[in-house]
Scaffold this active site. Structure first.
Site, PDB file in Angstrom:
ATOM      1  N   CYS A 223       0.948  -1.336  -0.128  1.00 16.90           N
ATOM      2  CA  CYS A 223      -0.210   0.150  -0.024  1.00 16.90           C
ATOM      3  C   CYS A 223       1.059   1.264   0.042  1.00 16.90           C
ATOM      4  O   CYS A 223       2.089   1.137   0.135  1.00 16.90           O
ATOM      5  CB  CYS A 223      -0.813  -0.094   1.249  1.00 16.90           C
ATOM      6  SG  CYS A 223      -1.815  -1.642   1.317  1.00 16.90           S
TER       7      CYS A 223
ATOM      8  N   ARG B 112       1.729   1.553  -6.014  1.00 19.40           N
ATOM      9  CA  ARG B 112       1.671   0.495  -4.921  1.00 19.40           C
ATOM     10  C   ARG B 112       0.609  -0.149  -4.546  1.00 19.40           C
ATOM     11  O   ARG B 112       0.455  -1.161  -3.808  1.00 19.40           O
ATOM     12  CB  ARG B 112       2.371   1.200  -3.643  1.00 19.40           C
ATOM     13  CG  ARG B 112       3.902   1.847  -3.836  1.00 19.40           C
ATOM     14  CD  ARG B 112       4.063   2.611  -2.735  1.00 19.40           C
ATOM     15  NE  ARG B 112       4.279   1.605  -1.498  1.00 19.40           N
ATOM     16  CZ  ARG B 112       5.326   0.761  -1.185  1.00 19.40           C
ATOM     17  NH1 ARG B 112       6.477   1.008  -2.065  1.00 19.40           N
ATOM     18  NH2 ARG B 112       5.249  -0.004  -0.245  1.00 19.40           N
TER      19      ARG B 112
ATOM     20  N   TRP C  66      -3.901  -1.982  -1.282  1.00 21.38           N
ATOM     21  CA  TRP C  66      -3.666  -3.111  -2.200  1.00 21.38           C
ATOM     22  C   TRP C  66      -4.029  -4.166  -1.007  1.00 21.38           C
ATOM     23  O   TRP C  66      -3.428  -4.519  -0.262  1.00 21.38           O
ATOM     24  CB  TRP C  66      -2.421  -3.542  -2.834  1.00 21.38           C
ATOM     25  CG  TRP C  66      -2.279  -4.544  -3.676  1.00 21.38           C
ATOM     26  CD1 TRP C  66      -2.802  -4.709  -4.784  1.00 21.38           C
ATOM     27  CD2 TRP C  66      -1.793  -5.873  -3.374  1.00 21.38           C
ATOM     28  NE1 TRP C  66      -2.363  -5.990  -5.430  1.00 21.38           N
ATOM     29  CE2 TRP C  66      -1.932  -6.650  -4.582  1.00 21.38           C
ATOM     30  CE3 TRP C  66      -1.183  -6.491  -2.241  1.00 21.38           C
ATOM     31  CZ2 TRP C  66      -1.391  -8.065  -4.303  1.00 21.38           C
ATOM     32  CZ3 TRP C  66      -0.851  -7.775  -2.291  1.00 21.38           C
ATOM     33  CH2 TRP C  66      -0.814  -8.515  -3.345  1.00 21.38           C
TER      34      TRP C  66
ATOM     35  N   ASN D 175       1.087  -0.068   5.999  1.00 26.01           N
ATOM     36  CA  ASN D 175       1.481  -0.792   4.722  1.00 26.01           C
ATOM     37  C   ASN D 175       2.204  -1.952   5.505  1.00 26.01           C
ATOM     38  O   ASN D 175       2.737  -1.758   6.106  1.00 26.01           O
ATOM     39  CB  ASN D 175       2.379   0.088   4.011  1.00 26.01           C
ATOM     40  CG  ASN D 175       3.168  -0.730   2.980  1.00 26.01           C
ATOM     41  OD1 ASN D 175       4.447  -0.073   2.707  1.00 26.01           O
ATOM     42  ND2 ASN D 175       2.686  -1.919   2.584  1.00 26.01           N
ATOM     43  N   GLY D 176       1.674  -2.979   4.898  1.00 20.59           N
ATOM     44  CA  GLY D 176       2.426  -4.213   5.730  1.00 20.59           C
ATOM     45  C   GLY D 176       1.384  -5.183   6.199  1.00 20.59           C
ATOM     46  O   GLY D 176       0.146  -5.356   5.838  1.00 20.59           O
TER      47      GLY D 176
ATOM     48  N   GLU E  55      10.212 -13.620 -19.801  1.00 21.33           N
ATOM     49  CA  GLU E  55      10.185 -12.193 -19.491  1.00 21.33           C
ATOM     50  C   GLU E  55       8.765 -11.854 -20.536  1.00 21.33           C
ATOM     51  O   GLU E  55       7.842 -11.063 -20.089  1.00 21.33           O
ATOM     52  CB  GLU E  55      11.361 -11.440 -19.559  1.00 21.33           C
ATOM     53  CG  GLU E  55      11.181  -9.917 -19.397  1.00 21.33           C
ATOM     54  CD  GLU E  55      10.167  -9.533 -18.147  1.00 21.33           C
ATOM     55  OE1 GLU E  55      10.182 -10.355 -17.143  1.00 21.33           O
ATOM     56  OE2 GLU E  55       9.922  -8.282 -18.053  1.00 21.33           O
TER      57      GLU E  55
ATOM     58  N   LYS F  44       5.255 -10.555 -19.405  1.00 19.76           N
ATOM     59  CA  LYS F  44       4.495  -9.078 -19.676  1.00 19.76           C
ATOM     60  C   LYS F  44       3.257  -9.177 -20.423  1.00 19.76           C
ATOM     61  O   LYS F  44       2.382  -8.702 -19.916  1.00 19.76           O
ATOM     62  CB  LYS F  44       5.486  -8.193 -20.860  1.00 19.76           C
ATOM     63  CG  LYS F  44       6.713  -7.856 -20.478  1.00 19.76           C
ATOM     64  CD  LYS F  44       6.808  -6.679 -19.403  1.00 19.76           C
ATOM     65  CE  LYS F  44       6.443  -6.906 -18.050  1.00 19.76           C
ATOM     66  NZ  LYS F  44       7.834  -7.442 -17.245  1.00 19.76           N
TER      67      LYS F  44
ATOM     68  N   GLU G  65       0.633 -10.384 -17.714  1.00 23.76           N
ATOM     69  CA  GLU G  65       0.459  -9.139 -16.830  1.00 23.76           C
ATOM     70  C   GLU G  65      -0.662  -8.037 -17.109  1.00 23.76           C
ATOM     71  O   GLU G  65      -1.336  -7.612 -16.314  1.00 23.76           O
ATOM     72  CB  GLU G  65       1.553  -8.504 -16.250  1.00 23.76           C
ATOM     73  CG  GLU G  65       2.736  -9.051 -15.425  1.00 23.76           C
ATOM     74  CD  GLU G  65       3.779  -8.328 -15.293  1.00 23.76           C
ATOM     75  OE1 GLU G  65       4.271  -8.252 -13.944  1.00 23.76           O
ATOM     76  OE2 GLU G  65       4.652  -8.000 -15.966  1.00 23.76           O
TER      77      GLU G  65
ATOM     78  N   HIS H  10       8.281 -32.274 -25.672  1.00 25.47           N
ATOM     79  CA  HIS H  10       8.067 -32.813 -24.439  1.00 25.47           C
ATOM     80  C   HIS H  10       6.843 -32.519 -23.629  1.00 25.47           C
ATOM     81  O   HIS H  10       6.613 -32.679 -22.412  1.00 25.47           O
ATOM     82  CB  HIS H  10       9.262 -32.823 -23.191  1.00 25.47           C
ATOM     83  CG  HIS H  10      10.603 -33.364 -24.026  1.00 25.47           C
ATOM     84  ND1 HIS H  10      10.436 -34.796 -24.050  1.00 25.47           N
ATOM     85  CD2 HIS H  10      11.600 -32.676 -24.266  1.00 25.47           C
ATOM     86  CE1 HIS H  10      11.855 -34.821 -24.725  1.00 25.47           C
ATOM     87  NE2 HIS H  10      12.530 -33.537 -24.703  1.00 25.47           N
TER      88      HIS H  10
ATOM     89  N   LYS I  79       3.238  -2.749  -7.847  1.00 21.45           N
ATOM     90  CA  LYS I  79       4.524  -2.867  -8.339  1.00 21.45           C
ATOM     91  C   LYS I  79       5.701  -3.066  -7.377  1.00 21.45           C
ATOM     92  O   LYS I  79       6.481  -3.656  -7.641  1.00 21.45           O
ATOM     93  CB  LYS I  79       4.723  -1.205  -8.596  1.00 21.45           C
ATOM     94  CG  LYS I  79       5.960  -0.821  -8.993  1.00 21.45           C
ATOM     95  CD  LYS I  79       6.281  -0.853 -10.330  1.00 21.45           C
ATOM     96  CE  LYS I  79       7.452  -0.686 -10.680  1.00 21.45           C
ATOM     97  NZ  LYS I  79       7.766  -1.548 -12.209  1.00 21.45           N
TER      98      LYS I  79
HETATM   99  C1  G6P Z   1       6.224  -7.234  -8.636  1.00 23.74           C
HETATM  100  C2  G6P Z   1       6.133  -6.355  -9.751  1.00 23.74           C
HETATM  101  C3  G6P Z   1       7.232  -6.885 -10.685  1.00 23.74           C
HETATM  102  C4  G6P Z   1       8.518  -7.135 -10.083  1.00 23.74           C
HETATM  103  C5  G6P Z   1       8.453  -7.878  -8.899  1.00 23.74           C
HETATM  104  C6  G6P Z   1       9.716  -8.054  -8.042  1.00 23.74           C
HETATM  105  O1  G6P Z   1       5.538  -8.369  -8.824  1.00 23.74           O
HETATM  106  O2  G6P Z   1       4.800  -6.341 -10.237  1.00 23.74           O
HETATM  107  O3  G6P Z   1       7.290  -6.016 -11.911  1.00 23.74           O
HETATM  108  O4  G6P Z   1       9.471  -7.665 -11.027  1.00 23.74           O
HETATM  109  O5  G6P Z   1       7.486  -7.348  -8.168  1.00 23.74           O
HETATM  110  O6  G6P Z   1      10.108  -6.588  -7.704  1.00 23.74           O
HETATM  111  P1  G6P Z   1      11.473  -5.852  -7.508  1.00 23.74           P
HETATM  112  O7  G6P Z   1      11.092  -4.504  -7.153  1.00 23.74           O
HETATM  113  O8  G6P Z   1      12.107  -6.806  -6.391  1.00 23.74           O
HETATM  114  O9  G6P Z   1      12.175  -5.992  -8.704  1.00 23.74           O
END
Ligand code: G6P
Length: 610
Positions: free
Chosen positions: A2, A27, A75, A100-101, A483, A487, A490, A506, A605
């Site tokens: 959050c 966040r 969040w 937050n937490g 990756e 993307k 997500e 396989h 994020k």
């Molecule tokens: C979240 C974000 C990702 C990110 C991951 C790790 O899931 O949505 O985009 O890769 O956290 O975050 P960091 O800040 O440790 O790279």
């Protein structure tokens, strides 16, 4: 995950808090709220489900005023996104808190506080903290003491900000496991989860340490450490540019951040390379001494950063000849390990606050690793402060939840680190010069890929009405495929899986038909011939292929095979270049589908909880 913001000033703070929330929305964005002490001394609170804009609409209508306030963007962890679960939470009419937490022992505390007669109106763990502080406040009438007494009873991770109408000149903040900074102004002071929130009002910050409690008044900031000792923490100037929370001419932050890549890759190389070699001192004064001792590297990270770690493993083993293991932090932290002597523990994180990565680092420091190195994008973050050596990426603040420029700058920093390590392990100077030259080409090559944007947008139409997709790559391009798939899922919510191309037969081949687009990243490296056979396997099953390859790969456009020609690149730096078209592809598919590109559903994020 959050976002918290607080302010104590002489002027009205709601507009400052609201702008802070807007900047913290990355966040968390399922609900938002604010509480301020208005001029008549009463505490007023507004909360709305949805984004910060929804809160802004109600505040406009209520003429919010007051010089002391706290605010929050949420969040959800405990309790669904609903108005009664949104922060700030209150105890009675006089105390408000944002948090937050996660409070792990909230249930027994809740039972005890209920017995004391407190009424609960939400399902959150935060409301427990509100009543706990109020319970202590009733005994001693001092908010600072009440917060200190309450946090001594909490187990878990938190950053919190509290204000009380009966102690109206200050807010009290504290952090344990979640990020929190104090913003230092003139005649006003602030607190926030991320300096970014406060850049319109200050560029001076005090980074609180774990266990710190701070009292924020308009003219003073006082800090106490975990042992209750009064302590001076340094005030630091913020380094990143000020335009980060602004989309500029771009429709989305993600697109802006994709386009920033040539610039930030360049910035990540600056001061670290000559024409022919890596300047090891730029990795820290300890680097030279340390790198000679390293016999093994253990990489730990989450999400996109984990994929960067997977690419780095190929580099470290190929160029430095040093064995390297990579693991996601959430797994690493919960199992036993065999630690080889002289192992470097390497964490990779954009935010430097990801709970699992931090926990893994803390464990590693106790477990006897030779040293801890962090590759990170946020100066002053927990990971940076707790590591022995740091290689900062220079991506600047990344706002889009789907990580783009953080990833390519991580790769850049990791390759620079690998070259330094390789030099200690016998890589000759000409090889180093060759790869340094390849690195230096990256900004221009990424520009060339960005110029393909229009063509990639055309390709993206083929994905719009699909439910599944497959991404293939071999060698260091396998993590690039992972990756790319991440993307796409997500931001477009299309199911996407990535496989090393050789594994196709396989299992996943069983899924291939005309409804399953298959994306392949195929630079012309030594695995090209093998990859071509994998592509034939897909074609034979009627699968539609989207191949990103360089002109030399000898692949031609034909029915059911779309080839996007990527500039010729050095095989070592290819993962950086080939990531970019996959970012653009996902972006355009998401735009066509009309999803929320910058703030996809259910994600955040910065994941500062487990
Ligand atoms: C979240 C974000 C990702 C990110 C991951 C790790 O899931 O949505 O985009 O890769 O956290 O975050 P960091 O800040 O440790 O790279």
């Amino acid at each position: 995950m959050c976002g918290i913001v607080g302010a104590v000033s002489e002027r009205d703070v709601p507009a400052i808090l609201l702008e802070g929330l807007r900047r913290l929305e990355y966040r968390g964005y399922d609900s938002a709220g604010m509480a301020v002490l208005n001029p008549s001394g009463t505490l007023v609170r507004e909360r709305e489900v949805g984004k910060v804009a929804a809160l802004a609409d109600v505040l406009d209508n209520t003429h919010y005023r007051g010089a002391v306030g706290i605010a929050h963007t949420r969040w959800a962890t405990h309790g669904e996104p609903a108005q009664h679960n949104a922060h700030p939470h209150m105890s009675g009419e006089r105390l408000a808190i944002v948090h937050n937490g996660i409070i792990e022992n909230y249930q027994p505390l809740r039972d005890r506080l209920k017995e004391e007669g407190f009424n609960f109106t939400s399902q959150t763990d935060t409301e427990v903290v509100a009543h706990l502080i109020e319970s202590h406040f009733r005994q001693n009438g001092d908010l600072l003491h009440a917060v200190k007494a309450a946090i001594a009873e909490l187990r878990g991770a938190f950053a919190l900000a509290v204000l009380h109408a009966d102690d109206p000149e200050r807010i009290i903040v504290s952090r344990e496991g979640s990020p929190l900074v104090v913003g230092v102004g003139i005649g006003e002071n602030f607190a926030a989860s991320d300096p970014l929130a406060l850049l319109p009002v200050t560029d001076r910050f005090i980074y609180l340490e774990e266990g710190d409690v701070a009292e924020i008044r308009k003219d003073t900031v006082r800090v106490w450490d975990r042992d209750g000792q009064s302590i001076e923490r340094p005030t630091q100037r913020y380094e990143h540019g000020h335009d980060a929370a602004d989309k500029g001419e771009y429709r989305h932050f993600m697109l802006k951040e994709i386009y920033e890549q040539p610039k930030v890759i360049q910035a990540t190389m600056e001061g670290r390379l000559t024409d022919s070699k890596v300047l090891e001192q730029a990795l820290g004064t300890e680097a030279e001494k340390l790198l000679g001792d390293i016999r093994h590297v253990q990489i730990v990270a989450c999400g996109t950063s984990y994929h960067a770690g997977m690419v780095a493993r190929y580099w470290i083993e190929e160029l430095a000849g040093v064995p390297c293991s990579v693991e996601v932090a959430s797994e690493y932290r919960y199992r036993s390990h065999v630690i080889q002597p002289d192992t470097l523990f390497l964490t990779i994180s954009q935010s430097g606050e990801t709970a699992d990565s931090l926990a893994a680092l803390r464990q590693a420091k106790k477990a006897g690793f030779r040293a801890a190195l962090a590759v990170c994008n946020v100066p002053g973050s927990s990971l940076v402060r707790e590591s022995d050596l740091v290689v900062m990426t220079q991506a600047g603040p990344e706002i889009g939840v789907a990580s783009t420029k953080a990833f390519t700058t991580q790769l850049t920093a990791l390759l620079i680190f690998t070259l330094a390590l390789a030099r200690h392990n016998g890589m000759d100077a000409s090889k180093e010069a060759e790869i340094v030259q390849a690195l230096r080409q990256l900004p221009r090559q990424v520009e060339q890929v960005l110029a393909l944007d229009g063509k990639i947008a055309d390709l993206s139409r083929a994905f719009m009405d699909k439910n599944h997709s497959l991404f293939l790559g071999r060698g260091a391009m396998f993590p690039v495929a992972l990756e790319g798939a991440l993307k796409l899922k997500e931001i477009s919510y299309i199911h996407a899986e990535a496989y090393p191309a050789g594994e196709l037969k396989h299992g996943p081949l069983a899924l291939v038909d005309s409804e399953m687009p298959v994306v392949t990243v195929a630079p012309n490296n030594m695995l090209m011939e093998k990859l071509k056979s994998n592509l034939e396997e897909v074609r034979a099953r009627g699968g539609e292929l989207f191949v990103f390859a360089d002109g030399e790969a000898g692949l031609t456009e034909e029915d059911g095979v779309h080839v996007m020609s990527i500039p010729e690149v050095h095989p070592i730096t290819a993962p950086v270049v080939y990531t970019v078209p996959l970012q653009l592809l996902s972006y355009h598919v998401a735009v066509l589908k009309g999803t929320d590109v910058d703030q996809p559903r259910n994600l955040a994020k910065s994941v500062t909880v487990e």
